[in-house]
Design an enzyme around this catalytic site. Structure first.
Site, PDB file in Angstrom:
ATOM      1  N   ALA A  55       0.837  -1.198   0.000  1.00  0.00           N
ATOM      2  CA  ALA A  55       0.000   0.000   0.000  1.00  0.00           C
ATOM      3  C   ALA A  55       0.867   1.241   0.000  1.00  0.00           C
ATOM      4  CB  ALA A  55      -0.910   0.023   1.235  1.00  0.00           C
ATOM      5  N   THR A  74       1.439   4.270   2.008  1.00  0.00           N
ATOM      6  CA  THR A  74       1.092   4.568   3.405  1.00  0.00           C
ATOM      7  C   THR A  74       1.635   5.917   3.907  1.00  0.00           C
ATOM      8  OG1 THR A  74       3.028   3.326   4.135  1.00  0.00           O
ATOM      9  CG2 THR A  74       0.931   2.137   4.076  1.00  0.00           C
ATOM     10  N   TYR A 112      -4.999   9.891   1.615  1.00  0.00           N
ATOM     11  CA  TYR A 112      -4.704   8.489   1.942  1.00  0.00           C
ATOM     12  C   TYR A 112      -6.001   7.745   2.287  1.00  0.00           C
ATOM     13  CZ  TYR A 112      -3.400   4.534   4.945  1.00  0.00           C
ATOM     14  OH  TYR A 112      -3.308   3.291   5.533  1.00  0.00           O
ATOM     15  N   LYS A 170      -7.738   4.643   0.253  1.00  0.00           N
ATOM     16  CA  LYS A 170      -7.958   3.328   0.874  1.00  0.00           C
ATOM     17  C   LYS A 170      -9.439   2.951   0.813  1.00  0.00           C
ATOM     18  CE  LYS A 170      -5.437   0.975   2.727  1.00  0.00           C
ATOM     19  NZ  LYS A 170      -4.626  -0.167   2.219  1.00  0.00           N
TER      20      LYS A 170
HETATM   21  N1  LIG Z   1       1.011   1.676   8.875  1.00  0.00           N
HETATM   22  C1  LIG Z   1      -0.143   1.913   9.508  1.00  0.00           C
HETATM   23  O1  LIG Z   1      -0.174   2.598  10.526  1.00  0.00           O
HETATM   24  C2  LIG Z   1      -1.405   1.317   9.004  1.00  0.00           C
HETATM   25  C3  LIG Z   1      -1.462   0.542   7.872  1.00  0.00           C
HETATM   26  N2  LIG Z   1      -2.662   0.070   7.416  1.00  0.00           N
HETATM   27  C4  LIG Z   1      -2.724  -0.729   6.204  1.00  0.00           C
HETATM   28  O2  LIG Z   1      -2.066  -1.958   6.451  1.00  0.00           O
HETATM   29  C5  LIG Z   1      -1.430  -2.418   5.266  1.00  0.00           C
HETATM   30  C6  LIG Z   1       0.035  -2.691   5.543  1.00  0.00           C
HETATM   31  O3  LIG Z   1       0.626  -1.481   5.983  1.00  0.00           O
HETATM   32  P1  LIG Z   1       2.120  -1.423   6.564  1.00  0.00           P
HETATM   33  O4  LIG Z   1       2.705  -2.766   6.552  1.00  0.00           O
HETATM   34  O5  LIG Z   1       2.061  -0.661   7.814  1.00  0.00           O
HETATM   35  O6  LIG Z   1       2.783  -0.498   5.469  1.00  0.00           O
HETATM   36  P2  LIG Z   1       4.316  -0.252   5.135  1.00  0.00           P
HETATM   37  O7  LIG Z   1       4.420   1.134   4.650  1.00  0.00           O
HETATM   38  O8  LIG Z   1       5.159  -0.738   6.241  1.00  0.00           O
HETATM   39  O9  LIG Z   1       4.540  -1.252   3.931  1.00  0.00           O
HETATM   40  C7  LIG Z   1       3.892  -1.079   2.720  1.00  0.00           C
HETATM   41  C8  LIG Z   1       4.641  -1.878   1.686  1.00  0.00           C
HETATM   42  O10 LIG Z   1       3.982  -1.669   0.438  1.00  0.00           O
HETATM   43  C9  LIG Z   1       4.968  -1.530  -0.529  1.00  0.00           C
HETATM   44  N3  LIG Z   1       4.478  -0.754  -1.660  1.00  0.00           N
HETATM   45  C10 LIG Z   1       4.223   0.566  -1.725  1.00  0.00           C
HETATM   46  N4  LIG Z   1       3.790   0.888  -2.955  1.00  0.00           N
HETATM   47  C11 LIG Z   1       3.789  -0.256  -3.679  1.00  0.00           C
HETATM   48  C12 LIG Z   1       3.464  -0.583  -4.998  1.00  0.00           C
HETATM   49  N5  LIG Z   1       3.063   0.348  -5.877  1.00  0.00           N
HETATM   50  N6  LIG Z   1       3.582  -1.863  -5.401  1.00  0.00           N
HETATM   51  C13 LIG Z   1       4.003  -2.811  -4.546  1.00  0.00           C
HETATM   52  N7  LIG Z   1       4.342  -2.571  -3.285  1.00  0.00           N
HETATM   53  C14 LIG Z   1       4.226  -1.306  -2.857  1.00  0.00           C
HETATM   54  C15 LIG Z   1       6.140  -0.856   0.120  1.00  0.00           C
HETATM   55  O11 LIG Z   1       7.262  -1.260  -0.599  1.00  0.00           O
HETATM   56  P3  LIG Z   1       8.647  -0.463  -0.586  1.00  0.00           P
HETATM   57  O12 LIG Z   1       9.329  -1.051   0.610  1.00  0.00           O
HETATM   58  O13 LIG Z   1       9.203  -0.847  -1.883  1.00  0.00           O
HETATM   59  O14 LIG Z   1       8.307   0.988  -0.440  1.00  0.00           O
HETATM   60  C16 LIG Z   1       6.094  -1.430   1.516  1.00  0.00           C
HETATM   61  O15 LIG Z   1       6.922  -2.556   1.643  1.00  0.00           O
HETATM   62  C17 LIG Z   1      -1.696  -1.337   4.216  1.00  0.00           C
HETATM   63  O16 LIG Z   1      -2.833  -1.694   3.473  1.00  0.00           O
HETATM   64  C18 LIG Z   1      -1.991  -0.101   5.038  1.00  0.00           C
HETATM   65  O17 LIG Z   1      -2.830   0.811   4.342  1.00  0.00           O
HETATM   66  C19 LIG Z   1      -3.834   0.304   8.066  1.00  0.00           C
HETATM   67  C20 LIG Z   1      -3.846   1.049   9.200  1.00  0.00           C
HETATM   68  C21 LIG Z   1      -2.620   1.593   9.787  1.00  0.00           C
HETATM   69  C1  LIG Z   2       6.795  12.378  14.960  1.00  0.00           C
HETATM   70  C2  LIG Z   2       5.694  13.114  15.666  1.00  0.00           C
HETATM   71  C3  LIG Z   2       4.385  12.971  15.251  1.00  0.00           C
HETATM   72  N1  LIG Z   2       3.390  13.648  15.881  1.00  0.00           N
HETATM   73  C4  LIG Z   2       2.002  13.437  15.480  1.00  0.00           C
HETATM   74  C5  LIG Z   2       1.662  13.570  14.005  1.00  0.00           C
HETATM   75  C6  LIG Z   2       0.447  12.700  13.876  1.00  0.00           C
HETATM   76  O1  LIG Z   2      -0.705  13.426  14.243  1.00  0.00           O
HETATM   77  C7  LIG Z   2       0.690  11.603  14.885  1.00  0.00           C
HETATM   78  C8  LIG Z   2       1.190  10.297  14.320  1.00  0.00           C
HETATM   79  O2  LIG Z   2       2.226  10.546  13.400  1.00  0.00           O
HETATM   80  P1  LIG Z   2       2.546   9.535  12.221  1.00  0.00           P
HETATM   81  O3  LIG Z   2       3.165  10.327  11.144  1.00  0.00           O
HETATM   82  O4  LIG Z   2       3.247   8.357  12.747  1.00  0.00           O
HETATM   83  O5  LIG Z   2       1.088   9.079  11.860  1.00  0.00           O
HETATM   84  P2  LIG Z   2       0.371   8.654  10.558  1.00  0.00           P
HETATM   85  O6  LIG Z   2       1.343   8.496   9.463  1.00  0.00           O
HETATM   86  O7  LIG Z   2      -0.797   9.519  10.336  1.00  0.00           O
HETATM   87  O8  LIG Z   2      -0.146   7.215  10.995  1.00  0.00           O
HETATM   88  C9  LIG Z   2      -1.167   6.643  10.243  1.00  0.00           C
HETATM   89  O9  LIG Z   2      -0.600   5.907   9.194  1.00  0.00           O
HETATM   90  C10 LIG Z   2      -1.541   5.387   8.303  1.00  0.00           C
HETATM   91  C11 LIG Z   2      -0.795   4.557   7.257  1.00  0.00           C
HETATM   92  C12 LIG Z   2      -2.694   4.707   8.940  1.00  0.00           C
HETATM   93  O10 LIG Z   2      -3.387   3.911   8.308  1.00  0.00           O
HETATM   94  C13 LIG Z   2      -3.144   5.184  10.298  1.00  0.00           C
HETATM   95  O11 LIG Z   2      -3.807   4.154  11.021  1.00  0.00           O
HETATM   96  C14 LIG Z   2      -2.029   5.764  11.121  1.00  0.00           C
HETATM   97  O12 LIG Z   2      -1.212   4.779  11.692  1.00  0.00           O
HETATM   98  O13 LIG Z   2       1.662  12.115  15.810  1.00  0.00           O
HETATM   99  C15 LIG Z   2       3.677  14.502  16.966  1.00  0.00           C
HETATM  100  O14 LIG Z   2       2.758  15.118  17.536  1.00  0.00           O
HETATM  101  N2  LIG Z   2       4.968  14.651  17.369  1.00  0.00           N
HETATM  102  C16 LIG Z   2       5.996  14.006  16.756  1.00  0.00           C
HETATM  103  O15 LIG Z   2       7.176  14.194  17.151  1.00  0.00           O
END
Ligand SMILES: NC(=O)C1=CN([C@@H]2O[C@H](COP(=O)(O)OP(=O)(O)OC[C@H]3O[C@@H](n4cnc5c(N)ncnc54)[C@H](OP(=O)(O)O)[C@@H]3O)[C@@H](O)[C@H]2O)C=CC1
Ligand SMILES: Cc1cn([C@H]2C[C@H](O)[C@@H](COP(=O)(O)OP(=O)(O)O[C@H]3O[C@@H](C)C(=O)[C@@H](O)[C@H]3O)O2)c(=O)[nH]c1=O
Ligand SMILES: [Mg+2]
Length: 297
Positions: A69, A71, A134, A138
């Site tokens: 994804a 992200t 984002y 999604k």
């Molecule tokens: N992270 C979060 O806080 C949250 C994540 N999610 C969802 O959970 C799932 C997993 O997230 P998470 O593991 O945290 O994400 P990460 O960012 O850790 O990993 C995402 C992976 O997707 C790969 N990727 C990005 N773009 C592409 C593409 N075009 N084709 C193939 N691969 C790609 C990246 O590869 P590369 O290493 O090459 O960049 C990376 O390895 C996602 O669907 C995300 O939306 C949901 C809620 C919270």
């Molecule tokens: C680094 C930092 C962040 N923040 C704030 C910014 C933001 O509001 C919050 C979290 O920061 P992040 O950038 O980690 O958060 P964010 O990238 O928005 O995290 C989200 O990622 C995507 C992929 C999801 O799907 C969500 O569930 C959620 O996990 O904390 C501070 O207040 N102080 C800091 O020093």
């Protein structure tokens, strides 16, 4: 059972390789064609829509567990096309090609599909209304998969962290080592969820056969703020002996911490369906965090 895991170098993808191995054969894909330990794997870019059918024909999985994804929440605001390509158009084509081949699809979505104006944990059928690119991308992915005719399971999770990959916990530990004081928002509520919990629950669900199609919320139990999470991270890191000095973590408001993307003020997810349909009782977010600190020592 043969499983295909796109996005295997991400937080969830990395954890899935271990959790799914107990269920059968797992094939990984990454954009580079390499796993992080250097091992070769299938090279695949989810934004390359025309590569999807041939990937499935080459690897012939029973189930695709899509962990790939876009992200980067702030970056997505200025990179709309790429975010939608990876989070909506790729999943759409993936689901359509899975449907045509009788392949089932597990996909992950996010608490950011909600606007955050709610005051009790969001249920799967509550109205979605993303407030950023984002979240919009999604949600479009969820809807495309639901409309594809593929047998599917969409697991909505939130605030994912782990010892692997880019996440808030690792950011806090890195920045905390450089500074005496951190300022972290205390007016956004949600539930930190470790990648291992998502991967283990996914495997537990699939172990009993692919379920009825639908959306299921999958997060740890309870809720906190990013500030509360930061405090807990430093508490755990101190007691596990990972750090020797604890920075001051000052509570601030979202207005004090301007970011490109807006984020929901409240995005706690209700996990009743996960518990009732699959018998999975997630640990509290605090307990789940302790497990991770213990694993590191
Ligand atoms: N992270 C979060 O806080 C949250 C994540 N999610 C969802 O959970 C799932 C997993 O997230 P998470 O593991 O945290 O994400 P990460 O960012 O850790 O990993 C995402 C992976 O997707 C790969 N990727 C990005 N773009 C592409 C593409 N075009 N084709 C193939 N691969 C790609 C990246 O590869 P590369 O290493 O090459 O960049 C990376 O390895 C996602 O669907 C995300 O939306 C949901 C809620 C919270
Ligand atoms: C680094 C930092 C962040 N923040 C704030 C910014 C933001 O509001 C919050 C979290 O920061 P992040 O950038 O980690 O958060 P964010 O990238 O928005 O995290 C989200 O990622 C995507 C992929 C999801 O799907 C969500 O569930 C959620 O996990 O904390 C501070 O207040 N102080 C800091 O020093
Ligand atoms: Mg990445």
């Amino acid at each position: 059972m043969k499983m295909l895991v796109p996005g295997a170098n991400g937080q969830v993808g990395h954890a899935l390789l271990r959790s799914l191995a107990t269920l059968g054969e797992v094939a990984a894909t990454t954009r580079s064609g390499r796993l992080e330990d250097g091992t070769g794997c299938e090279k695949f870019d989810l934004a390359d829509l025309d590569a999807i059918a041939s990937l499935l024909d080459r690897t012939r999985p029973d189930v695709v567990v899509n962990a790939a994804a876009y992200t980067a929440v702030d970056r997505a605001e200025d990179d709309i096309e790429a975010a939608f390509r990876t989070n909506a158009e790729g999943p759409r084509r993936l689901a359509v090609e899975c449907a045509a081949r009788g392949i089932s699809l597990v996909h992950y979505s996010t608490d950011y599909v909600f606007d955050g104006q709610g005051s009790r944990p969001y249920r799967e059928d509550d109205a979605t209304a993303p407030i950023g690119v984002y979240g919009h991308s999604k949600l479009a992915g969820e809807q495309a998969i639901a409309d594809s005719g593929a047998r599917h399971l969409i697991l909505r999770t939130a605030w994912v962290y782990g010892l692997h990959g880019a996440n808030f916990l690792r950011t806090m530990l890195r920045v905390g080592a450089e500074r005496d004081e951190l300022r972290v928002v205390a007016d956004q509520r949600g539930t930190p969820t470790p990648a291992w919990l998502i991967a283990d629950a996914t495997a537990d669900i699939l172990r009993n056969g692919f379920p009825e199609s639908g959306i299921v919320h999958l997060v740890a139990d309870g809720e906190t703020t990013w500030h509360g999470f930061a405090e807990a991270i430093f508490d755990e890191a101190m007691s596990a002996g990972l750090i020797s000095r604890r920075p001051v973590v000052t509570a601030i408001t979202t207005a004090d911490y301007p970011t490109r993307a807006s984020r929901p003020a409240y995005s706690v997810l209700d996990t009743t369906r996960l518990q009732q349909q699959f018998g999975i009782e997630p640990p509290s977010w605090r307990q789940a965090l302790q497990t991770l600190a213990a694993a590191r020592t």
